[in-house]
Design a protein around this motif. Structure first.
Motif, PDB file in Angstrom:
ATOM      1  N   PRO A  69      84.940 -21.841  17.333  1.00 38.43           N
ATOM      2  CA  PRO A  69      83.635 -21.677  16.678  1.00 38.43           C
ATOM      3  C   PRO A  69      83.756 -21.685  15.151  1.00 38.43           C
ATOM      4  O   PRO A  69      82.963 -22.337  14.470  1.00 38.43           O
ATOM      5  N   GLU A  70      84.736 -20.960  14.640  1.00 33.72           N
ATOM      6  CA  GLU A  70      84.928 -20.888  13.189  1.00 33.72           C
ATOM      7  C   GLU A  70      85.896 -21.984  12.739  1.00 33.72           C
ATOM      8  O   GLU A  70      86.977 -21.726  12.208  1.00 33.72           O
ATOM      9  N   SER A  71      85.480 -23.219  12.977  1.00 43.09           N
ATOM     10  CA  SER A  71      86.258 -24.383  12.554  1.00 43.09           C
ATOM     11  C   SER A  71      85.322 -25.342  11.849  1.00 43.09           C
ATOM     12  O   SER A  71      84.106 -25.329  12.071  1.00 43.09           O
ATOM     13  N   SER A  72      85.888 -26.179  11.009  1.00 37.96           N
ATOM     14  CA  SER A  72      85.057 -27.146  10.285  1.00 37.96           C
ATOM     15  C   SER A  72      84.405 -28.130  11.255  1.00 37.96           C
ATOM     16  O   SER A  72      83.275 -28.576  11.027  1.00 37.96           O
ATOM     17  N   ASP A  73      85.093 -28.456  12.351  1.00 43.73           N
ATOM     18  CA  ASP A  73      84.536 -29.387  13.338  1.00 43.73           C
ATOM     19  C   ASP A  73      83.255 -28.830  13.959  1.00 43.73           C
ATOM     20  O   ASP A  73      82.218 -29.505  13.992  1.00 43.73           O
ATOM     21  N   PHE A  74      83.336 -27.594  14.460  1.00 39.72           N
ATOM     22  CA  PHE A  74      82.167 -27.025  15.132  1.00 39.72           C
ATOM     23  C   PHE A  74      81.042 -26.735  14.144  1.00 39.72           C
ATOM     24  O   PHE A  74      79.864 -26.967  14.444  1.00 39.72           O
ATOM     25  N   THR A  75      81.393 -26.243  12.962  1.00 37.09           N
ATOM     26  CA  THR A  75      80.374 -25.981  11.943  1.00 37.09           C
ATOM     27  C   THR A  75      79.633 -27.262  11.586  1.00 37.09           C
ATOM     28  O   THR A  75      78.406 -27.265  11.420  1.00 37.09           O
ATOM     29  N   SER A  76      80.370 -28.359  11.487  1.00 37.41           N
ATOM     30  CA  SER A  76      79.752 -29.652  11.175  1.00 37.41           C
ATOM     31  C   SER A  76      78.821 -30.097  12.299  1.00 37.41           C
ATOM     32  O   SER A  76      77.729 -30.622  12.045  1.00 37.41           O
ATOM     33  N   ILE A  77      79.258 -29.897  13.546  1.00 38.10           N
ATOM     34  CA  ILE A  77      78.422 -30.260  14.694  1.00 38.10           C
ATOM     35  C   ILE A  77      77.112 -29.478  14.668  1.00 38.10           C
ATOM     36  O   ILE A  77      76.021 -30.042  14.808  1.00 38.10           O
ATOM     37  N   PHE A  78      77.218 -28.175  14.476  1.00 35.90           N
ATOM     38  CA  PHE A  78      76.032 -27.311  14.468  1.00 35.90           C
ATOM     39  C   PHE A  78      75.085 -27.725  13.332  1.00 35.90           C
ATOM     40  O   PHE A  78      73.875 -27.879  13.528  1.00 35.90           O
TER      41      PHE A  78
ATOM     42  N   TYR B  86      68.935 -21.528  13.657  1.00 31.18           N
ATOM     43  CA  TYR B  86      69.243 -21.534  12.222  1.00 31.18           C
ATOM     44  C   TYR B  86      69.937 -20.235  11.810  1.00 31.18           C
ATOM     45  O   TYR B  86      70.883 -20.253  11.017  1.00 31.18           O
ATOM     46  N   ALA B  87      69.496 -19.117  12.376  1.00 31.23           N
ATOM     47  CA  ALA B  87      70.130 -17.830  12.074  1.00 31.23           C
ATOM     48  C   ALA B  87      71.591 -17.833  12.527  1.00 31.23           C
ATOM     49  O   ALA B  87      72.473 -17.319  11.827  1.00 31.23           O
ATOM     50  N   ALA B  88      71.853 -18.426  13.687  1.00 30.97           N
ATOM     51  CA  ALA B  88      73.229 -18.509  14.188  1.00 30.97           C
ATOM     52  C   ALA B  88      74.074 -19.400  13.291  1.00 30.97           C
ATOM     53  O   ALA B  88      75.245 -19.107  13.024  1.00 30.97           O
ATOM     54  N   LYS B  89      73.490 -20.494  12.815  1.00 24.63           N
ATOM     55  CA  LYS B  89      74.223 -21.398  11.917  1.00 24.63           C
ATOM     56  C   LYS B  89      74.568 -20.701  10.607  1.00 24.63           C
ATOM     57  O   LYS B  89      75.696 -20.816  10.100  1.00 24.63           O
ATOM     58  N   VAL B  90      73.619 -19.972  10.045  1.00 19.30           N
ATOM     59  CA  VAL B  90      73.859 -19.249   8.794  1.00 19.30           C
ATOM     60  C   VAL B  90      74.942 -18.193   8.989  1.00 19.30           C
ATOM     61  O   VAL B  90      75.836 -18.031   8.150  1.00 19.30           O
ATOM     62  N   ASP B  91      74.880 -17.481  10.112  1.00 23.86           N
ATOM     63  CA  ASP B  91      75.897 -16.476  10.419  1.00 23.86           C
ATOM     64  C   ASP B  91      77.279 -17.121  10.510  1.00 23.86           C
ATOM     65  O   ASP B  91      78.268 -16.595   9.979  1.00 23.86           O
ATOM     66  N   LEU B  92      77.340 -18.269  11.174  1.00 27.44           N
ATOM     67  CA  LEU B  92      78.607 -18.986  11.321  1.00 27.44           C
ATOM     68  C   LEU B  92      79.132 -19.446   9.964  1.00 27.44           C
ATOM     69  O   LEU B  92      80.325 -19.296   9.662  1.00 27.44           O
TER      70      LEU B  92
ATOM     71  N   ASN C 197      78.506 -18.154   7.058  1.00 32.88           N
ATOM     72  CA  ASN C 197      78.939 -16.988   6.283  1.00 32.88           C
ATOM     73  C   ASN C 197      80.343 -16.554   6.689  1.00 32.88           C
ATOM     74  O   ASN C 197      81.164 -16.191   5.838  1.00 32.88           O
ATOM     75  N   ARG C 198      80.623 -16.606   7.983  1.00 27.83           N
ATOM     76  CA  ARG C 198      81.966 -16.259   8.455  1.00 27.83           C
ATOM     77  C   ARG C 198      82.984 -17.285   7.980  1.00 27.83           C
ATOM     78  O   ARG C 198      84.114 -16.939   7.633  1.00 27.83           O
ATOM     79  N   MET C 199      82.580 -18.549   7.973  1.00 24.51           N
ATOM     80  CA  MET C 199      83.463 -19.600   7.475  1.00 24.51           C
ATOM     81  C   MET C 199      83.734 -19.419   5.983  1.00 24.51           C
ATOM     82  O   MET C 199      84.846 -19.657   5.501  1.00 24.51           O
ATOM     83  N   ARG C 200      82.710 -18.991   5.244  1.00 29.67           N
ATOM     84  CA  ARG C 200      82.855 -18.793   3.803  1.00 29.67           C
ATOM     85  C   ARG C 200      83.883 -17.698   3.503  1.00 29.67           C
ATOM     86  O   ARG C 200      84.620 -17.772   2.520  1.00 29.67           O
ATOM     87  N   GLU C 201      83.926 -16.691   4.363  1.00 35.11           N
ATOM     88  CA  GLU C 201      84.902 -15.618   4.184  1.00 35.11           C
ATOM     89  C   GLU C 201      86.331 -16.120   4.366  1.00 35.11           C
ATOM     90  O   GLU C 201      87.276 -15.518   3.855  1.00 35.11           O
ATOM     91  N   LYS C 202      86.470 -17.224   5.092  1.00 31.48           N
ATOM     92  CA  LYS C 202      87.793 -17.797   5.339  1.00 31.48           C
ATOM     93  C   LYS C 202      88.126 -18.936   4.380  1.00 31.48           C
ATOM     94  O   LYS C 202      89.135 -19.617   4.552  1.00 31.48           O
ATOM     95  N   SER C 203      87.279 -19.163   3.389  1.00 32.51           N
ATOM     96  CA  SER C 203      87.441 -20.332   2.524  1.00 32.51           C
ATOM     97  C   SER C 203      88.778 -20.348   1.794  1.00 32.51           C
ATOM     98  O   SER C 203      89.411 -21.403   1.665  1.00 32.51           O
TER      99      SER C 203
ATOM    100  N   ALA D 133      78.674 -20.085  19.038  1.00 29.85           N
ATOM    101  CA  ALA D 133      78.793 -19.783  17.610  1.00 29.85           C
ATOM    102  C   ALA D 133      78.872 -18.280  17.359  1.00 29.85           C
ATOM    103  O   ALA D 133      79.594 -17.825  16.463  1.00 29.85           O
ATOM    104  N   LEU D 134      78.141 -17.506  18.154  1.00 24.22           N
ATOM    105  CA  LEU D 134      78.060 -16.058  17.946  1.00 24.22           C
ATOM    106  C   LEU D 134      79.066 -15.273  18.783  1.00 24.22           C
ATOM    107  O   LEU D 134      79.094 -14.040  18.726  1.00 24.22           O
ATOM    108  N   GLY D 135      79.881 -15.976  19.561  1.00 26.05           N
ATOM    109  CA  GLY D 135      80.879 -15.297  20.381  1.00 26.05           C
ATOM    110  C   GLY D 135      80.288 -14.556  21.563  1.00 26.05           C
ATOM    111  O   GLY D 135      80.845 -13.549  22.016  1.00 26.05           O
ATOM    112  N   GLN D 136      79.169 -15.052  22.086  1.00 29.17           N
ATOM    113  CA  GLN D 136      78.504 -14.403  23.209  1.00 29.17           C
ATOM    114  C   GLN D 136      78.855 -15.096  24.527  1.00 29.17           C
ATOM    115  O   GLN D 136      79.364 -16.209  24.535  1.00 29.17           O
ATOM    116  N   GLU D 137      78.549 -14.417  25.623  1.00 26.60           N
ATOM    117  CA  GLU D 137      78.811 -14.981  26.946  1.00 26.60           C
ATOM    118  C   GLU D 137      77.885 -16.167  27.204  1.00 26.60           C
ATOM    119  O   GLU D 137      76.711 -16.147  26.828  1.00 26.60           O
TER     120      GLU D 137
END
Length: 324
Positions: free
Chosen positions: A57-66, A128-134, A136-142, A198-202
């Motif tokens: 989920p926290e990869s550039s590939d998935f973030t780009s897809i979303f 959109y909220a899930a994308k923004v959350d994702l 933000n998590r990616m930004r922390e790993k920049s 994206a949110l790590g849910q079931e």
């Protein structure tokens, strides 16, 4: 007709129509991912089989897809957005600092102030909220991602690979909603599971296994295979993402099978091909296999970069459609 017979007749009609409705729901409740670059990813997200999604989920590939999915839906399916739709925003540079030498020649340009602006597109609020959350998590790993890029021994190859993936994704989104209805049940299920991934849910799981997963579990066919045709199809598919050169279809020559496993299935094959564009027009390719199926495509210009074969071609190959 007596009342009893009439009631039985209406009961038969009701049951018959229900069975038809069930069949239609089953047949329409499939996401069409045929020939898409990320077909296997889309299909396993749709089915809720997150264990088979090979990008984090926290990869550039998935973030780009979303990100591109939301933009594409906003462009191609605006009439299916809800009343509480939200604006899709993007970050742009509002002010730059330019450094020049004594002769006025520009040395560097750095953004010193950013601002969010509307793209002109809308999205579903939960997605959109899930994308923004994702993001933000990616930004922390920049910083971590930047460090990995700096330390990468194969910067050029991986940079080209990223460009190919971006083009493959763009091609996917160009046809995604021609293959699938904007308001179809399959798209709605895909969106829900994409959000959950994206949110790590079931996930919401579909019982049936993806045809791409099934092909890998079944493995490749036995017997003599038409490797020339297989390589032609694999390279032609890869060439869709090339930036400069163009593959010349049907130009496969010098096909060699280098090794087989204990079941007589190939482990590695190689060949030459022709292309137009930059260079001398002569290319070389090597394909490795796992469980009798192509796993990695290596081109001579970037021999360290494993290109994933098209999942639809793999599923077709697994069925024996390339057997001579």
């Amino acid at each position: 007709m007596t009342t009893t017979r009439l009631n039985l007749f209406f009961l038969w009609v009701l049951l018959h129509n229900c069975s038809l409705l069930t069949a239609q729901t089953t047949s329409s409740f499939e996401l069409n991912t045929n020939d898409l670059f990320y077909a296997e990813v889309y299909d396993n997200i749709f089915r809720g089989h997150f264990e088979h999604v090979d990008i984090a989920p926290e990869s550039s590939d998935f973030t780009s897809i979303f990100h591109l999915y939301l933009n594409t839906f906003g462009k191609q399916c605006p009439s299916y957005l809800p009343q509480d739709k939200v604006k899709i925003m993007k970050k742009v540079c509002a002010e730059e600092r330019v450094e020049s030498n004594a002769y006025g020649m520009e040395l560097s340009r750095t953004c010193i102030r950013w601002e969010w602006v509307w793209t002109g597109l809308y999205a579903k609020p939960d997605l959109y909220a899930a994308k923004v959350d994702l993001e933000n998590r990616m930004r922390e790993k920049s910083l971590e991602l930047l460090h990995d890029m700096i330390m990468d021994d194969n910067k050029m190859g991986n940079t080209v690979d990223m460009a190919h993936k971006a083009k493959g994704l763009a091609l996917d989104m160009a046809t995604f909603f021609t293959q699938n209805a904007c308001n179809g049940k399959a798209v709605l299920r895909f969106e829900e599971n994409m959000k959950r991934y994206a949110l790590g849910q079931e996930s919401i799981r579909i019982k049936e296994v993806s045809k791409y997963t099934l092909a890998k579990e079944t493995g490749g066919p036995t017997g003599t295979q038409d490797f020339t045709k297989l390589l032609d199809d694999l390279i032609e598919d890869q060439a869709k993402t090339w930036m400069m050169n163009k593959y010349i279809g049907g130009s496969i020559t010098n096909v060699k099978e280098h090794a087989k496993d204990a079941n007589g299935k190939p482990l590695e094959i190689s060949a030459n091909y022709k292309y137009s564009g930059w260079g001398n027009g002569n290319g070389a390719v090597r394909v490795t296999f796992e469980n009798g199926l192509p796993k990695c495509i290596y081109f001579a210009d970037f021999p360290q970069n494993c290109k994933k074969p098209n999942a639809t071609i793999l599923a077709t190959y697994a069925k024996g459609n390339y057997t001579e």
